[in-house]
Write a protein that holds these residues in place. Structure first.
Motif, PDB file in Angstrom:
ATOM      1  N   ALA A 191     -60.011  14.802 -11.506  1.00  0.00           N
ATOM      2  CA  ALA A 191     -61.260  14.928 -10.752  1.00  0.00           C
ATOM      3  C   ALA A 191     -61.062  14.701  -9.256  1.00  0.00           C
ATOM      4  N   LEU A 192     -60.161  13.786  -8.938  1.00  0.00           N
ATOM      5  CA  LEU A 192     -60.022  13.418  -7.535  1.00  0.00           C
ATOM      6  C   LEU A 192     -58.969  14.259  -6.858  1.00  0.00           C
ATOM      7  N   PRO A 193     -59.319  14.882  -5.734  1.00  0.00           N
ATOM      8  CA  PRO A 193     -58.309  15.610  -4.985  1.00  0.00           C
ATOM      9  C   PRO A 193     -57.344  14.580  -4.410  1.00  0.00           C
ATOM     10  N   LEU A 194     -56.140  14.958  -4.256  1.00  0.00           N
ATOM     11  CA  LEU A 194     -55.115  14.061  -3.700  1.00  0.00           C
ATOM     12  C   LEU A 194     -54.845  12.880  -4.609  1.00  0.00           C
ATOM     13  N   SER A 195     -55.410  12.903  -5.798  1.00  0.00           N
ATOM     14  CA  SER A 195     -55.269  11.681  -6.573  1.00  0.00           C
ATOM     15  C   SER A 195     -53.848  11.532  -7.079  1.00  0.00           C
ATOM     16  N   VAL A 196     -53.539  10.320  -7.306  1.00  0.00           N
ATOM     17  CA  VAL A 196     -52.182   9.916  -7.625  1.00  0.00           C
ATOM     18  C   VAL A 196     -52.147   9.653  -9.126  1.00  0.00           C
ATOM     19  N   PRO A 197     -51.180  10.181  -9.847  1.00  0.00           N
ATOM     20  CA  PRO A 197     -51.170   9.927 -11.294  1.00  0.00           C
ATOM     21  C   PRO A 197     -50.927   8.448 -11.592  1.00  0.00           C
ATOM     22  N   HIS A 198     -51.359   8.037 -12.761  1.00  0.00           N
ATOM     23  CA  HIS A 198     -51.299   6.608 -13.077  1.00  0.00           C
ATOM     24  C   HIS A 198     -49.868   6.093 -13.087  1.00  0.00           C
ATOM     25  N   GLU A 199     -48.919   6.980 -13.378  1.00  0.00           N
ATOM     26  CA  GLU A 199     -47.525   6.534 -13.366  1.00  0.00           C
ATOM     27  C   GLU A 199     -47.114   6.041 -11.970  1.00  0.00           C
ATOM     28  N   VAL A 200     -47.648   6.697 -10.959  1.00  0.00           N
ATOM     29  CA  VAL A 200     -47.304   6.271  -9.600  1.00  0.00           C
ATOM     30  C   VAL A 200     -47.930   4.918  -9.297  1.00  0.00           C
ATOM     31  N   TRP A 201     -49.174   4.729  -9.743  1.00  0.00           N
ATOM     32  CA  TRP A 201     -49.798   3.418  -9.538  1.00  0.00           C
ATOM     33  C   TRP A 201     -49.019   2.339 -10.287  1.00  0.00           C
ATOM     34  N   THR A 202     -48.567   2.659 -11.475  1.00  0.00           N
ATOM     35  CA  THR A 202     -47.744   1.698 -12.219  1.00  0.00           C
ATOM     36  C   THR A 202     -46.536   1.294 -11.381  1.00  0.00           C
ATOM     37  N   ASP A 203     -45.860   2.293 -10.869  1.00  0.00           N
ATOM     38  CA  ASP A 203     -44.697   2.052 -10.035  1.00  0.00           C
ATOM     39  C   ASP A 203     -45.041   1.145  -8.849  1.00  0.00           C
ATOM     40  N   ARG A 204     -46.137   1.440  -8.194  1.00  0.00           N
ATOM     41  CA  ARG A 204     -46.525   0.649  -7.026  1.00  0.00           C
ATOM     42  C   ARG A 204     -46.829  -0.797  -7.404  1.00  0.00           C
ATOM     43  N   ILE A 205     -47.579  -0.957  -8.496  1.00  0.00           N
ATOM     44  CA  ILE A 205     -47.955  -2.321  -8.879  1.00  0.00           C
ATOM     45  C   ILE A 205     -46.709  -3.159  -9.169  1.00  0.00           C
ATOM     46  N   VAL A 206     -45.733  -2.534  -9.832  1.00  0.00           N
ATOM     47  CA  VAL A 206     -44.516  -3.278 -10.165  1.00  0.00           C
ATOM     48  C   VAL A 206     -43.685  -3.568  -8.909  1.00  0.00           C
ATOM     49  N   LEU A 207     -43.673  -2.624  -7.987  1.00  0.00           N
ATOM     50  CA  LEU A 207     -42.779  -2.747  -6.831  1.00  0.00           C
ATOM     51  C   LEU A 207     -43.413  -3.381  -5.604  1.00  0.00           C
ATOM     52  N   ASP A 208     -44.749  -3.333  -5.515  1.00  0.00           N
ATOM     53  CA  ASP A 208     -45.417  -3.841  -4.312  1.00  0.00           C
ATOM     54  C   ASP A 208     -45.419  -5.361  -4.309  1.00  0.00           C
ATOM     55  N   SER A 209     -44.897  -5.914  -3.236  1.00  0.00           N
ATOM     56  CA  SER A 209     -44.717  -7.368  -3.224  1.00  0.00           C
ATOM     57  C   SER A 209     -46.039  -8.120  -3.173  1.00  0.00           C
ATOM     58  N   SER A 210     -47.141  -7.414  -2.980  1.00  0.00           N
ATOM     59  CA  SER A 210     -48.435  -8.107  -2.945  1.00  0.00           C
ATOM     60  C   SER A 210     -48.991  -8.365  -4.349  1.00  0.00           C
ATOM     61  N   SER A 211     -48.405  -7.744  -5.354  1.00  0.00           N
ATOM     62  CA  SER A 211     -49.003  -7.895  -6.686  1.00  0.00           C
ATOM     63  C   SER A 211     -48.505  -9.157  -7.377  1.00  0.00           C
ATOM     64  N   ASP A 212     -49.350  -9.726  -8.203  1.00  0.00           N
ATOM     65  CA  ASP A 212     -48.939 -10.866  -9.028  1.00  0.00           C
ATOM     66  C   ASP A 212     -47.782 -10.466  -9.936  1.00  0.00           C
ATOM     67  N   VAL A 213     -47.887  -9.267 -10.480  1.00  0.00           N
ATOM     68  CA  VAL A 213     -46.853  -8.787 -11.393  1.00  0.00           C
ATOM     69  C   VAL A 213     -45.495  -8.782 -10.706  1.00  0.00           C
ATOM     70  N   HIS A 214     -45.460  -8.248  -9.512  1.00  0.00           N
ATOM     71  CA  HIS A 214     -44.200  -8.225  -8.763  1.00  0.00           C
ATOM     72  C   HIS A 214     -43.676  -9.641  -8.572  1.00  0.00           C
ATOM     73  N   ARG A 215     -44.567 -10.504  -8.186  1.00  0.00           N
ATOM     74  CA  ARG A 215     -44.157 -11.883  -7.913  1.00  0.00           C
ATOM     75  C   ARG A 215     -43.511 -12.533  -9.146  1.00  0.00           C
ATOM     76  N   VAL A 216     -44.160 -12.351 -10.290  1.00  0.00           N
ATOM     77  CA  VAL A 216     -43.613 -12.944 -11.512  1.00  0.00           C
ATOM     78  C   VAL A 216     -42.238 -12.356 -11.842  1.00  0.00           C
ATOM     79  N   LEU A 217     -42.119 -11.036 -11.759  1.00  0.00           N
ATOM     80  CA  LEU A 217     -40.836 -10.398 -12.074  1.00  0.00           C
ATOM     81  C   LEU A 217     -39.755 -10.831 -11.092  1.00  0.00           C
ATOM     82  N   ALA A 218     -40.099 -10.828  -9.807  1.00  0.00           N
ATOM     83  CA  ALA A 218     -39.095 -11.149  -8.784  1.00  0.00           C
ATOM     84  C   ALA A 218     -38.673 -12.606  -8.864  1.00  0.00           C
ATOM     85  N   SER A 219     -39.597 -13.468  -9.297  1.00  0.00           N
ATOM     86  CA  SER A 219     -39.238 -14.881  -9.395  1.00  0.00           C
ATOM     87  C   SER A 219     -38.195 -15.098 -10.490  1.00  0.00           C
TER      88      SER A 219
END
Lengths: 431, 431, 431, 431
Positions: free
Chosen positions: B113-141
């Protein structure tokens, strides 16, 4: 109509008498139940417990349909004026579907949190009787007296007491569905009982001398285990699910958030995105039916989320914890010595003192949670047990198990406190 | 930790390797999955389908844990450098839990529906890799390289191809859980297969000459039925649930509402209560990670509800219908003659004309919905079948059933139209 | 009467029409089915498979009762002379209960082992029609024509073809029960299908122009999955259970024991404890009904056990092996090259030669076992699929799955040989 | 080896320690259990109850395997000399498989019918210890001391009391399997409990001061419901199945047949086809092990069938009735007034008088059947309940349910009489 249900398998409403169900399902008020979970915050403890009051309502109507079939199989034993008529069957189906229509999100929490709040039974009554509701319109279009009849039946009033008890009694259709459904959704396997066998074991008790309609009875040679396991299923669900510490804690937190918010609003602290029903409560007036019906789980969660950014720190903090599932912890008080009124009051005071020392508002951070239920009480129900010979007897007199549970109460007493002061309190009270 | 799951019974993560799960569960991003249903609008067709992506994520991690146990039982057959290490097990558990972390509400609908929208796989990637996420913090720790390793594994990349395929393949842990869970929640009994037997039948294929890690194999004497029934369970779920006409219609309506809303916003029609992520889309920019993570089912439903009172009649009308469950109807096109591209395009045009005549905007009121899936394709997977004697063989070569399904595609073509013009269209196109 | 069944839960025969069941259950011939296992030697492979033909007979009558209820729900659509009468219902219930009454122990084995042997269908006919049987007496006391009507119905003959097909057809009540029951007892979970949904999806096909009673049909919008999963359940049971190598081997050994015993008796070797029915066979005459009814699993096992001490070494040896579960081994022939008639005959000859060299009588020690089934054949059944619009269609034309299975045959070809020469044979034939 | 079980799903014995099971399964004595039903005559009341002691033995070994896994997960908490060794695990698996090896057909009936008869526990001991048995040979080939160790463990003796209790205690592996298996086979749905959760909730109690191995304990926060439902499942099975009137009647009749037969033999009445073990009993000597092992359900049924044509009318009549399922009827005595010793003795005398008047031998036609069980007795077991804090406690002290059942006895008192004099007796005694 025919639909798949994970609990009952196939649910069909196909006969003329049953067509009322399909029309009621299309109403806004019944569709709203899709947005209210059956077990409120329980999914925080049992991730599967996301099932809605809508699914439960449909399931309850299904159980009533099956019960009505059974009643018609056995009502030949009665004089015709005590038998279930077609109109009564329709009323019973509608009552079963609508019995919880007045529930709001996490209702039990609401009702105790809001001053002047109206219990969900009253909202149910209003929705059925108020001519502005879709539900009322559908019922009245069938027959102008139907809304009133259905409202009475939901309240457990009917000229056939056995039908009244089927809608609101110890072994009513509501419980028949929710025990199975809650067990299915949570995965708690102890909550099962044999619905088909229960129905098949139903008889009518012998006619009383005064000619009043006889109560339902269980065939003692066939069905005792069915009602024993019903009572036990309910007991297990209370022990495992309804009294679960995480759920009780989350409910308590939500109640505190709501109280605090009303308090803030009365103190003219502006709160973002607050539903009209809450504003009404803060203003000391009852919400209108329309305002009430706007409430659902999504609205409640959205509101709690919005309050995370309120200027009241206490409110913001509770809401944040709740959303992030940082639930308050429980300290269970056990044994007579810890649970009797004075002792638990003392424990609560100690906890409040420690909370204060830790800089946490004790009113919103220390709860004393008392949960109680009486699994079986022979004096509360009219279901009797009959045999091929001899008089009808009470279940507690003939069942090894029910005799031992009869009238006994299960009680859980807990302090609910933030995790950071839990150990200190536990030590102080020696629990 | 130990919890009750309605699908797997008891789920426990108690060992050291498994402790990563408990830490990840406490993150905001994983908790957010509690607010997103696994099957989007499917509960409109199957009232039980309220289960969340959170429960699925936990279940998937559980399946991975059990698979890892099995791999360790059988990896003695491999040279030690091909065996599953403790670190790889932790990575795999984390990847299983997080494989859907990037999903938004009704994701598939969103993405189209959304133009320019990003598939959920990309958001998954970002959440895991973005240092601002709790998930990233837990994994990196745990280990600074862990986020990158987990992201790669979720994407199906790993030095042990058998592990990569276990996370993303025909018989991956994701499917193992969702097939069972969707069947449990909807009550569709055809969607079962025997997970324990499947795991127990796993072997490693013989080592290749080049020394690369061997793929997983099924013991043909034991496990053929397990993978056959897996493929069939999935096929049944597609036929009965994922391609259900009511769900497809509701998704299409939500997509139309969203498109229309973006269109309105671009035309400077002010819309009430619109989440920042949608505003961003209207402005032609990607939402930030924070904006994206604010989206969940509650927010989406709240937004659609708010839009009911927007000044754009088309938007308001679709939103009202959706909430009241007045879904658009389906006209199924069947047979080669109706389904081939030109014929279906013609049917669609006829439907658009009739819509226009009826005063209904054809862009938002007439959909052509094509749903397709290939239940089994031997060329897409590396799972082979081994016997006590002889070479490894392809499932499609040894299974009576899979041989007949191999490469075959299931397609459903439907027009989606408002109920009020349904019959007219059906007559006009002769479907 | 009401009883508990592990497959259907509660089974009740309470109405007047159903009372025939209770009277038939009390007959010697039906009670005899308690002593005959449904799946013969299968419990050697699946230890749970001890369920009897008696339980299956009761279950089949139960399925017929439920089907009759459904037919009465939908037969309003028919002219009254095509509807199911009360008499026809009673006949159908009796036919369902008695459909297997003529089975002996491990019948299929028997029928091929004994020269001049009479197939179980003929024994069924005799038991129903012979005035000396309890079954006949009960039926005739109801109505003198009932035995003949029931016998015809069991044979698949009836003026209402839809009823005939319900007793003997692709989706008959026999299969409905045995698929579920065999799955329950063996623990093979693939053998399930949704009986309730199947019944609920039944309709009558539109009336033919010649006014003959219409066949049953499935509502394509509701019930396609029910018949697909029925066909698949049956296919899985064939692959996993009915064609299981251990069962096939045990049946073959029992058949060889029996042939050998007859051979011995004809050669005047005296065998201990041999039932009259076997003596009759050895003498070249048909056993009497009384002699036949003396046979059951206990008698067969007792006989095989007694023959362990016969003076014929070959016979004694086979019987000992069978009782001690030292089953002959299977060598599966796979692929066109090994399975075509000449190739398999050659393999068999090689095996016989090796057997001879090893001093083992090839006639009783080397079997060529060919098992075959056609899971679905559209040309064999009259069940059609109907939709709200359009003509009735064949299942294979509308079902993705059945279209791909239609007319396809599943075949297993195996050599059955003693374990001690298995490897030698396998090497020699290169299987 | 790996096999399918209808109760546990998949059963696998694949490790080295577990290989003893496969070898024991091949013995004649274990194979004999295939010919003895677990529940004797119960299939006369529950047609599904045909499951064998063989399937139960395998299931019990499987439960022991799972328990051993769990014990190894938690035994790190113990000093190493209290941990479960590999040898002890093998012993425990063998003991679990062999715990019922000495059972004969309908054992409990036998033991009370035969004078001088030896309880099945003694036969178990002999089979394990007697060097002529296959079982002994297999065990001794593993280790010459293994037979003695296994025999002691079966008898509940072991240096690790927690292991002894796991083989013979309130919550032993025998019960774990038979409760689930009997429920599965009969279809009595109340007989379930959550085995996996039970195992997972096991802990070791804190070490005693004297350093003896600690008993097993249940984690009170997790597992209380698991043992509550275990106790209730057992109670339900007693009420519904083990004490079922039809089973008790059939057992009583078989016992009378046997007594009568011994009596006849002692009076030199020649009985056809009587097994050597019975002849021995009549001669006042113990059967040899070989004679005993010849007995199984088939032999017993064959014998009773043969006795139908004995010259003793009383014996012939009972045997005929039993085979034709014309069971004697029950008259239940209820309430203190009817059940106390004098009252029931009087009722029995009245029944005997009526029997005599009717020309029926009262010794074989009037039984007084007293069935009793204590569902839970805290003083009989050492399983304790532990919490994260505080001392270990007794289940009856912390469980609402068990506290109310503790030490209470369930008793059923019935007269067993031929149907033709039932009403007369009922009237005479006023029951």
């Amino acid at each position: 109509m025919i639909l798949r249900d994970p609990v009952h398998g196939l649910i069909a409403f196909e006969s003329d008498d049953e067509s009322i169900i399909e029309r009621l399902l299309a109403t806004r008020e019944v569709q709203r139940l899709r947005r209210i979970r059956q077990l409120g915050f329980t999914s925080l403890a049992y991730p599967g417990a996301e099932h809605t009051r809508f699914a439960h309502a449909v399931g309850t109507a299904h159980v009533m349909k099956r019960l009505a079939y059974r009643l018609r199989d056995i009502h030949e034993a009665l004089p015709f004026w005590h038998r279930l008529s077609s109109q009564q069957t329709r009323d019973a189906l509608a009552a079963a579907l609508l019995h919880d229509i007045g529930h709001g999100p996490a209702s039990h929490m609401f009702e105790s949190a809001l001053p002047l709040s109206v219990p969900h039974e009253v909202w149910t009554d209003r929705i059925v009787l108020d001519s502005s509701s879709d539900v009322h319109r559908v019922l009245a279009s069938e027959d102008p007296d139907m809304p009133a009849r259905v409202a009475r039946l939901i309240a457990g009033q009917h000229e056939l007491p056995y039908l009244a008890r089927a809608v609101a009694g110890t072994f009513d259709v509501d419980r028949c569905d929710y025990l199975l459904r809650d067990a299915h959704a949570t995965g708690v396997r102890y909550g099962n009982f044999d619905l088909e066998w229960f129905h098949r074991s139903l008889r009518f008790a012998p006619l009383a001398a005064d000619g009043s309609p006889p109560p339902l009875a269980i065939d003692g040679a066939k069905g005792l285990a069915a009602i024993e396991s019903f009572v036990l299923a309910r007991l297990f669900m209370f022990q495992q699910v309804y009294f679960h510490k995480a759920t009780r804690s989350a409910e308590w937190m939500a109640r505190m958030a709501l109280s605090r918010a009303l308090h803030c609003m009365r103190d003219s602290v502006r709160l973002p995105n607050t539903p009209a029903a809450f504003v009404a409560a803060a203003e000391g007036r009852e919400p209108t039916l329309g305002e009430y019906l706007e409430l659902d789980d999504g609205v409640l969660m959205g509101t709690l989320h919005a309050w995370e950014s309120s200027r009241d720190d206490v409110l913001a903090s509770i809401c944040k914890r709740l959303r992030a599932r940082e639930l308050f912890k429980s300290i269970e008080l056990v044994g007579e010595a810890q649970c009797e009124p004075k002792a638990r009051a003392r424990a609560w005071e100690i906890a409040r003192d420690i909370s204060r020392e830790a800089g946490l508002d004790p009113d919103t951070h220390v709860g004393l949670d008392i949960a109680t239920d009486t699994p079986f009480d022979d004096s509360k129900d009219t279901l009797v047990v009959v045999y091929s010979q001899g008089a009808a007897r009470k279940p507690g007199d003939v069942s090894f198990l029910l005799g031992r549970l009869n009238g006994e109460s299960l009680t859980r007493v807990r302090l609910i406190v933030p995790g950071e002061i839990r150990d200190r309190i536990q030590q102080a009270i020696g629990a």
